[in-house]
Scaffold this active site. Structure first.
Site, short mmCIF file in Angstrom:
data_model
loop_
_atom_site.label_atom_id
_atom_site.label_comp_id
_atom_site.label_asym_id
_atom_site.label_seq_id
_atom_site.Cartn_x
_atom_site.Cartn_y
_atom_site.Cartn_z
N ASP A 149 0.75 -1.19 0.04
CA ASP A 149 0.07 0.08 0.16
C ASP A 149 0.59 1.21 -0.01
O ASP A 149 2.03 1.30 0.62
CB ASP A 149 -1.00 -0.06 1.17
CG ASP A 149 -1.90 1.09 1.20
OD1 ASP A 149 -2.96 0.83 0.22
OD2 ASP A 149 -1.86 2.25 1.77
N ASN A 157 -2.58 13.01 -3.43
CA ASN A 157 -3.32 13.50 -4.42
C ASN A 157 -3.80 14.72 -4.20
O ASN A 157 -4.12 15.66 -5.05
CB ASN A 157 -4.55 12.47 -4.63
CG ASN A 157 -4.22 11.46 -5.76
OD1 ASN A 157 -3.48 11.39 -6.69
ND2 ASN A 157 -4.90 10.34 -5.30
N HIS A 162 -4.52 14.67 -9.23
CA HIS A 162 -4.72 13.21 -9.33
C HIS A 162 -3.63 12.93 -10.87
O HIS A 162 -3.28 11.65 -10.85
CB HIS A 162 -6.19 12.85 -9.89
CG HIS A 162 -6.99 12.81 -8.76
ND1 HIS A 162 -7.15 11.80 -7.92
CD2 HIS A 162 -7.83 13.98 -8.04
CE1 HIS A 162 -7.79 12.05 -7.03
NE2 HIS A 162 -8.35 13.19 -6.94
N ASP A 166 -1.52 9.68 -10.48
CA ASP A 166 -1.50 8.41 -11.47
C ASP A 166 -0.12 8.42 -12.13
O ASP A 166 0.25 6.93 -11.96
CB ASP A 166 -2.23 8.94 -12.61
CG ASP A 166 -3.80 8.91 -12.56
OD1 ASP A 166 -4.18 8.20 -11.42
OD2 ASP A 166 -4.38 9.48 -13.15
N GLU A 192 -4.58 2.53 -4.44
CA GLU A 192 -3.14 2.65 -4.31
C GLU A 192 -2.43 1.27 -3.77
O GLU A 192 -1.30 1.28 -3.26
CB GLU A 192 -2.92 3.68 -3.36
CG GLU A 192 -3.23 3.65 -2.20
CD GLU A 192 -4.45 4.00 -1.64
OE1 GLU A 192 -4.83 4.52 -0.62
OE2 GLU A 192 -5.44 4.26 -2.72
#
Length: 276
Positions: A149, A157, A162, A166, A192
């Site tokens: 994780d 973010n 975002h 990404d 994630e």
């Protein structure tokens, strides 16, 4: 064949220059082929390519029947037919079918790939787990399930947007994939979180260390993290000859991941499940 009919072909040596180099030996191997046909009582039939004087290649079918006199084969009578158009159509159909099959395979692979990171997706993972589980049990090998994780990813973010999130996911996925062994399966588990299936791995600690080091080497800045950079937490369950099912192994790996996060993140926790 584009040759002068006034210049008859009387020997195989005269005929060989008419034939495509890749087919010439097969099309002129008369003695061996005749002996084989006579032994089996079959007529002669062969497809080959000819080379016309202007360089054009034509497909030809040569057919012949053996004539006998008093039970003795005396000669073969036959003809050569131009089948170029039908062969081109057949070859075009084969190529179209090959391209269609390749497209189907590509689409099937795309369905099993996470569109953002390019690694295996959850569908691929779920499809592979029964096979990997059965293989490890059949060979008495250790199987490890690891969950990874990204720490404080929501804050990442929020801070950077975002698109940056990404990009970070893609870099982390690539680092995990490149660090894993060839036999390992790295998949995006959701959001994630990533899952790594490690066959024949009774002790996953060395690989966990490598995963941690690979992400640290990315040196992705993260202003919302206590470390100032993007980090990961890992939870793994190493199973050897255990009756635990795959859902139970994933539950154990999730509990180990929770323990790593509760312990301050940027670390890994490894548990083991051995049949007693």
């Amino acid at each position: 064949m584009g040759r002068d009919p006034a210049r008859p072909v009387t020997t195989l040596a005269d005929f060989r220059p008419f034939i495509h180099p890749e087919d010439v030996d097969r099309a002129t191997d008369v003695n061996e082929r005749a002996a084989d046909l006579l032994a089996r009582g079959d007529d002669y039939s062969i497809i080959f390519r000819s080379m016309r004087p202007d360089g054009e290649i034509r497909w030809l079918r040569s057919l012949a029947a053996v004539e006998h006199r008093d039970g003795v084969p005396t000669r073969a009578v036959g003809y050569v037919a131009d089948i170029t158009d039908s062969m081109r159509a057949e070859l075009a159909l084969r190529e179209a079918n090959r391209e269609l099959l390749q497209e189907k395979v590509s689409l099937a692979l795309e369905v099993l790939k996470d569109p953002l990171t390019g690694i295996a997706n959850r569908r691929h993972l779920d499809a592979e787990l029964p096979r990997l589980d059965a293989h490890s049990r059949a060979h008495g090998q250790g199987l490890c399930i690891a969950l990874v994780d990204i720490d404080h990813f929501k804050q990442y973010n929020d801070l950077y947007g975002h698109p940056a999130g990404d990009a970070a996911l893609r870099r982390v996925a690539a680092a995990l994939r490149d660090t894993a062994r060839h036999s390992d399966l790295v998949a995006r588990y959701g959001g994630e979180e990533f899952a790594v299936v490690l066959p024949d791995t009774p002790d996953p600690v060395p690989l966990m260390e490598k995963f941690m080091a690979a992400i640290e080497a990315l040196a992705i800045p993260h202003g919302g993290s206590p470390t100032g950079r993007l980090t990961i937490s890992c939870g793994a369950i190493a199973a050897l000859r255990t009756p635990l099912t795959m859902p139970q192994l994933f539950k154990a790996a999730d509990e180990a991941l929770y323990e790593a996060k509760a312990g301050g993140r940027n670390r890994y926790v490894v548990r083991s499940a051995v049949e007693r």
